[in-house]
Design a protein around this motif. Structure first.
Motif, PDB file in Angstrom:
ATOM      1  N   CYS A 117      68.268  55.514  24.443  1.00 45.03           N
ATOM      2  CA  CYS A 117      67.944  55.160  26.131  1.00 45.03           C
ATOM      3  C   CYS A 117      67.455  56.897  26.320  1.00 45.03           C
ATOM      4  O   CYS A 117      66.702  56.404  27.938  1.00 45.03           O
ATOM      5  CB  CYS A 117      69.780  55.010  26.373  1.00 45.03           C
ATOM      6  N   GLY A 118      67.587  58.407  26.164  1.00 43.15           N
ATOM      7  CA  GLY A 118      67.046  59.657  26.082  1.00 43.15           C
ATOM      8  C   GLY A 118      67.817  59.735  27.033  1.00 43.15           C
ATOM      9  O   GLY A 118      67.250  60.999  27.681  1.00 43.15           O
ATOM     10  N   VAL A 119      69.006  59.715  26.950  1.00 42.31           N
ATOM     11  CA  VAL A 119      70.464  60.122  28.539  1.00 42.31           C
ATOM     12  C   VAL A 119      70.524  61.141  27.617  1.00 42.31           C
ATOM     13  O   VAL A 119      71.402  60.862  26.033  1.00 42.31           O
ATOM     14  CB  VAL A 119      71.527  59.347  28.674  1.00 42.31           C
ATOM     15  N   LYS A 120      71.343  62.398  27.279  1.00 40.35           N
ATOM     16  CA  LYS A 120      72.505  63.638  26.807  1.00 40.35           C
ATOM     17  C   LYS A 120      73.107  63.177  26.493  1.00 40.35           C
ATOM     18  O   LYS A 120      73.893  62.629  27.049  1.00 40.35           O
ATOM     19  CB  LYS A 120      72.416  64.736  27.796  1.00 40.35           C
ATOM     20  N   TRP A 121      73.524  63.528  25.232  1.00 39.56           N
ATOM     21  CA  TRP A 121      74.743  62.942  24.276  1.00 39.56           C
ATOM     22  C   TRP A 121      75.533  64.031  25.817  1.00 39.56           C
ATOM     23  O   TRP A 121      77.312  63.027  25.274  1.00 39.56           O
ATOM     24  CB  TRP A 121      74.876  63.853  23.092  1.00 39.56           C
ATOM     25  N   ALA A 122      76.205  65.361  26.198  1.00 42.16           N
ATOM     26  CA  ALA A 122      76.869  65.827  26.519  1.00 42.16           C
ATOM     27  C   ALA A 122      77.290  64.697  28.125  1.00 42.16           C
ATOM     28  O   ALA A 122      78.194  65.259  28.161  1.00 42.16           O
ATOM     29  CB  ALA A 122      76.601  67.364  26.989  1.00 42.16           C
ATOM     30  N   ASP A 123      76.468  63.640  28.206  1.00 42.16           N
ATOM     31  CA  ASP A 123      76.312  63.674  30.021  1.00 42.16           C
ATOM     32  C   ASP A 123      76.818  61.596  28.918  1.00 42.16           C
ATOM     33  O   ASP A 123      77.306  61.458  30.326  1.00 42.16           O
ATOM     34  CB  ASP A 123      75.272  62.928  30.426  1.00 42.16           C
ATOM     35  N   LEU A 124      76.781  61.150  28.654  1.00 39.31           N
ATOM     36  CA  LEU A 124      77.500  59.899  27.637  1.00 39.31           C
ATOM     37  C   LEU A 124      79.005  60.497  28.048  1.00 39.31           C
ATOM     38  O   LEU A 124      79.718  61.377  26.875  1.00 39.31           O
ATOM     39  CB  LEU A 124      76.377  59.391  26.422  1.00 39.31           C
ATOM     40  N   GLY A 125      79.763  59.132  27.495  1.00 39.88           N
ATOM     41  CA  GLY A 125      80.902  58.704  27.008  1.00 39.88           C
ATOM     42  C   GLY A 125      80.692  58.890  25.922  1.00 39.88           C
ATOM     43  O   GLY A 125      79.648  58.980  24.807  1.00 39.88           O
TER      44      GLY A 125
END
Length: 196
Positions: free
Chosen positions: A159-167
């Motif tokens: 999805c291209g979202v930062k892993w740090a911002d994902l659960g």
């Protein structure tokens, strides 16, 4: 003196990187400390990856020592850095400090006579130009893969979202393309009652 040599001499004298060494008087053992802050006219590094940007102040603190073959320059240079993390694409701000040690050969010295022009820098009209020395040292000290932090996990490839911002339970169901048509036809197996 040729026109090209005169133009080069005028440009070197006007450069904030140029340092006059006449005060040393070609007396081996004499020395002089020099501290300068020079604003960059072009970036040091690779723009859009990591570099000291145009307009950044480079702090140069060196000791000039007269030796038999020329002027030995030793000290440090430091500059602010701006760039982009190679994993998560976040902006990076940092600082680089490099050690400098370079011999500038006197004209007609044994070093001048026995080395190629690109091996050892030369004094021109008793001036040294620190810009190439500082530029080379800074560029070699820059990380090839700049990171915002050593443990940066980067971006989710799904999805291209930062892993740090994902659960921690973030994931994407991957379907083997060979079975995709079958799944579309049968639907999700969790919707069907289990057979006994």
């Amino acid at each position: 003196m040729s026109e090209n040599r005169q133009a080069t001499t005028r440009n070197a004298a006007a450069s904030p990187w140029a340092i006059d060494t006449r005060e040393l008087g070609r007396r081996p053992g004499s020395s002089r400390a020099v501290h300068r802050v020079v604003a960059l006219e072009s970036p040091l590094g690779v723009e859009d990856v990591i570099a000291a940007p145009v307009g950044a102040d480079v702090d140069v603190d060196v000791l000039l020592e007269s030796v038999v073959e020329g002027v030995l320059v030793s000290g440090t240079a430091s500059a602010p850095l701006e760039g982009t993390c190679s994993r998560c694409l976040d902006p990076i701000s940092d600082r680089v400090e490099v050690e400098l040690t370079e011999l500038f050969a006197y004209p007609f010295s044994a070093t001048d006579e026995t080395t190629d022009e690109d091996e050892v820098p030369r004094l021109v009209d008793d001036r040294i130009d620190l810009e190439p020395v500082v530029r080379d040292a800074v560029v070699l000290a820059l990380p090839q893969v700049p990171l915002c932090s050593p443990d940066c996990a980067g971006l989710c490839s799904g999805c291209g979202v930062k892993w740090a911002d994902l659960g921690p339970d973030h994931g994407h169901e991957k379907i083997d393309p060979r079975w995709a048509a079958l799944q579309e036809r049968l639907g999700d197996s969790s919707d069907r009652p289990e057979e006994k």
